[in-house]
Scaffold this active site. Sequence first.
Site, PDB file in Angstrom:
ATOM      1  N   THR A  92      28.551  46.467  26.871  1.00  0.00           N
ATOM      2  CA  THR A  92      29.270  47.567  26.714  1.00  0.00           C
ATOM      3  C   THR A  92      28.310  48.494  25.641  1.00  0.00           C
ATOM      4  O   THR A  92      27.878  49.717  25.810  1.00  0.00           O
ATOM      5  CB  THR A  92      30.575  47.342  25.913  1.00  0.00           C
ATOM      6  OG1 THR A  92      31.224  46.570  27.131  1.00  0.00           O
ATOM      7  CG2 THR A  92      31.339  48.624  25.614  1.00  0.00           C
TER       8      THR A  92
ATOM      9  N   ASN B 284      32.381  46.085  39.890  1.00  0.00           N
ATOM     10  CA  ASN B 284      32.755  44.931  39.347  1.00  0.00           C
ATOM     11  C   ASN B 284      34.083  44.795  40.090  1.00  0.00           C
ATOM     12  O   ASN B 284      34.461  43.518  40.315  1.00  0.00           O
ATOM     13  CB  ASN B 284      33.253  44.865  37.879  1.00  0.00           C
ATOM     14  CG  ASN B 284      33.575  46.375  37.564  1.00  0.00           C
ATOM     15  OD1 ASN B 284      33.168  47.297  37.942  1.00  0.00           O
ATOM     16  ND2 ASN B 284      34.920  46.159  36.739  1.00  0.00           N
TER      17      ASN B 284
ATOM     18  N   GLN C 275      26.891  43.355  36.761  1.00  0.00           N
ATOM     19  CA  GLN C 275      27.550  42.422  37.852  1.00  0.00           C
ATOM     20  C   GLN C 275      26.593  42.068  38.819  1.00  0.00           C
ATOM     21  O   GLN C 275      26.555  41.086  39.574  1.00  0.00           O
ATOM     22  CB  GLN C 275      28.599  43.142  38.436  1.00  0.00           C
ATOM     23  CG  GLN C 275      29.922  43.563  37.814  1.00  0.00           C
ATOM     24  CD  GLN C 275      30.640  42.276  37.531  1.00  0.00           C
ATOM     25  OE1 GLN C 275      30.425  41.034  38.022  1.00  0.00           O
ATOM     26  NE2 GLN C 275      31.536  42.051  36.482  1.00  0.00           N
TER      27      GLN C 275
ATOM     28  N   SER D 224      24.548  41.551  30.886  1.00  0.00           N
ATOM     29  CA  SER D 224      25.450  40.628  29.777  1.00  0.00           C
ATOM     30  C   SER D 224      25.277  39.508  30.236  1.00  0.00           C
ATOM     31  O   SER D 224      25.570  39.035  31.484  1.00  0.00           O
ATOM     32  CB  SER D 224      26.796  41.302  30.063  1.00  0.00           C
ATOM     33  OG  SER D 224      27.893  40.567  29.180  1.00  0.00           O
ATOM     34  N   ALA D 225      24.992  38.592  29.363  1.00  0.00           N
ATOM     35  CA  ALA D 225      24.577  37.072  29.427  1.00  0.00           C
ATOM     36  C   ALA D 225      25.893  36.175  29.937  1.00  0.00           C
ATOM     37  O   ALA D 225      25.801  35.313  30.895  1.00  0.00           O
ATOM     38  CB  ALA D 225      24.321  36.284  28.407  1.00  0.00           C
ATOM     39  N   HIS D 226      27.238  36.672  29.822  1.00  0.00           N
ATOM     40  CA  HIS D 226      28.448  35.885  30.025  1.00  0.00           C
ATOM     41  C   HIS D 226      28.803  35.978  31.767  1.00  0.00           C
ATOM     42  O   HIS D 226      29.608  35.442  32.235  1.00  0.00           O
ATOM     43  CB  HIS D 226      29.486  36.226  29.242  1.00  0.00           C
ATOM     44  CG  HIS D 226      30.281  37.511  29.523  1.00  0.00           C
ATOM     45  ND1 HIS D 226      31.492  37.709  30.074  1.00  0.00           N
ATOM     46  CD2 HIS D 226      30.111  38.680  28.801  1.00  0.00           C
ATOM     47  CE1 HIS D 226      31.855  38.752  30.037  1.00  0.00           C
ATOM     48  NE2 HIS D 226      31.160  39.532  29.220  1.00  0.00           N
TER      49      HIS D 226
ATOM     50  N   THR E 202      20.969  41.815  12.016  1.00  0.00           N
ATOM     51  CA  THR E 202      20.373  40.545  12.325  1.00  0.00           C
ATOM     52  C   THR E 202      20.545  40.094  13.636  1.00  0.00           C
ATOM     53  O   THR E 202      21.626  40.125  14.258  1.00  0.00           O
ATOM     54  CB  THR E 202      21.025  39.381  11.253  1.00  0.00           C
ATOM     55  OG1 THR E 202      20.671  40.086  10.075  1.00  0.00           O
ATOM     56  CG2 THR E 202      20.167  38.229  11.280  1.00  0.00           C
TER      57      THR E 202
ATOM     58  N   CYS F 217      39.406  43.833  31.957  1.00  0.00           N
ATOM     59  CA  CYS F 217      39.621  44.758  30.983  1.00  0.00           C
ATOM     60  C   CYS F 217      40.743  45.558  31.265  1.00  0.00           C
ATOM     61  O   CYS F 217      41.640  46.091  30.557  1.00  0.00           O
ATOM     62  CB  CYS F 217      38.313  45.859  30.643  1.00  0.00           C
ATOM     63  SG  CYS F 217      37.030  44.708  30.808  1.00  0.00           S
TER      64      CYS F 217
HETATM   65  N1  PLP Z   1      29.745  46.835  32.889  1.00  0.00           N
HETATM   66  C1  PLP Z   1      30.219  46.238  34.177  1.00  0.00           C
HETATM   67  C2  PLP Z   1      30.052  46.446  35.499  1.00  0.00           C
HETATM   68  C3  PLP Z   1      31.157  45.037  33.627  1.00  0.00           C
HETATM   69  O1  PLP Z   1      31.425  44.289  34.856  1.00  0.00           O
HETATM   70  C4  PLP Z   1      31.395  44.490  32.542  1.00  0.00           C
HETATM   71  C5  PLP Z   1      32.301  43.545  32.310  1.00  0.00           C
HETATM   72  O2  PLP Z   1      33.427  43.197  32.828  1.00  0.00           O
HETATM   73  C6  PLP Z   1      30.791  45.367  31.397  1.00  0.00           C
HETATM   74  C7  PLP Z   1      30.072  46.359  31.832  1.00  0.00           C
HETATM   75  C8  PLP Z   1      30.958  44.962  30.039  1.00  0.00           C
HETATM   76  O3  PLP Z   1      30.253  43.774  29.551  1.00  0.00           O
HETATM   77  P1  PLP Z   1      30.552  43.187  28.162  1.00  0.00           P
HETATM   78  O4  PLP Z   1      31.626  42.292  28.347  1.00  0.00           O
HETATM   79  O5  PLP Z   1      28.920  42.469  28.193  1.00  0.00           O
HETATM   80  O6  PLP Z   1      30.609  44.321  26.953  1.00  0.00           O
END
Ligand code: PLP
Length: 382
Positions: free
Chosen positions: A70, A149, A177, A197-199, A234, A321
Amino acid sequence: MIYLDHNATTPLAPAVIAAMLPVMSGVWANTSSQHGPGQEAKRRLAGARATVARLLGCKPAEVIFTSGATEANHLAVRGLLAGAPANRQRVLFGSVEHAGHLRLARALAAAGVQVDYLPVHPDGTLDLAAAQALIGPDVALVSLMAANNETGVLMPVADVAAWAHAAGAVMHVDATQFIGKQVFDFATCGADAVSLSAHKFQGPKGIGALLLRQGVPLLPQTLGSQERGRRGGTENLPGIVGLAAALEALGDITAQAKRIAALRDRLERGLQAALPDTHVWCQGAARLPGTSCLRFGQLSQEVVLQRLDRLQVAASSGAACSSGGSAPSHVLTAMGVSADEALATVRFSLGAGTTVEDVNYLLRELPPLLAPLLCEDLLSAP
Ligand code: PLP
């Protein structure tokens, strides 16, 4: 529990935990400190940055660590727009971008920026002719996701990047994704900026990056000396080390993608055979290997998710989300899907931990629970 919600987030890989723990307990000094422990932290940061760069095909200086996708998306769009010439202030967003990214699009529009959206076809794929027509000489930036996603549909980012560059615009790609599920190389992907995004690939939450091609002007949105002045604050060293370890732990992405796509296809075909009212969205389009977005007749997503919960299967009604809300998915709506059908849609997203036993369990247990409901649904239809 059978976890089929990998597009929402993923569990940490054991190698990620092993890499992060010693950093959390022993390398906690500030990377900007001049003393020995600070210099050790700085060395670890440089090492992780070099690993990320090597595995994603970019230069270490092209990696800007952020708190996730994000933030990377916001930095890219606001930062690149601010760096664009005054006669180029129009921004194009994909119409099926992540909900958070579309909020940014609306905020820009409310602030007076001219924002337009790249439409998709009913099968979820990008309308290439419309995209090409929209990319004109007043466009500063095109922001398009690499993979959706909710549906998993892959977007033709290299083609769109070529058109953007021909028109003098820059190209941002939200590859959140995509990275980890498909082979990715920044050097050849065509984009100027890429978010990740790592997660989403078994790394920690709260850490991601914006890859920014050297020489592309970007105005920082958080002022500070870190990340070469492009993102102050930081650095989250344990998170950054975890991100690097997660990329390393991915191994053979092509082989994993093949395995997961076979499981996804087995799941879809099995459900379609057992419950002929099963409709899989975007089934004919090029998709991420593990994503399956489908509906069982008109059964509401609440009812289906309840039954899945009873079976101890974690799935979702769409993007994490926006799930929980009662509004139909903006992705399906952009494809021309009716509100009723969108509200009947659930998403299974398979990942590294998914096994053939998981799929077989679902194929054995779910149809008997849904079949009577589908019959009732049919009988009560007007
Ligand atoms: N962009 C896409 C296509 C996503 O699927 C997601 C997470 O669901 C995000 C952005 C947001 O990622 P983050 O949780 O790292 O902010």
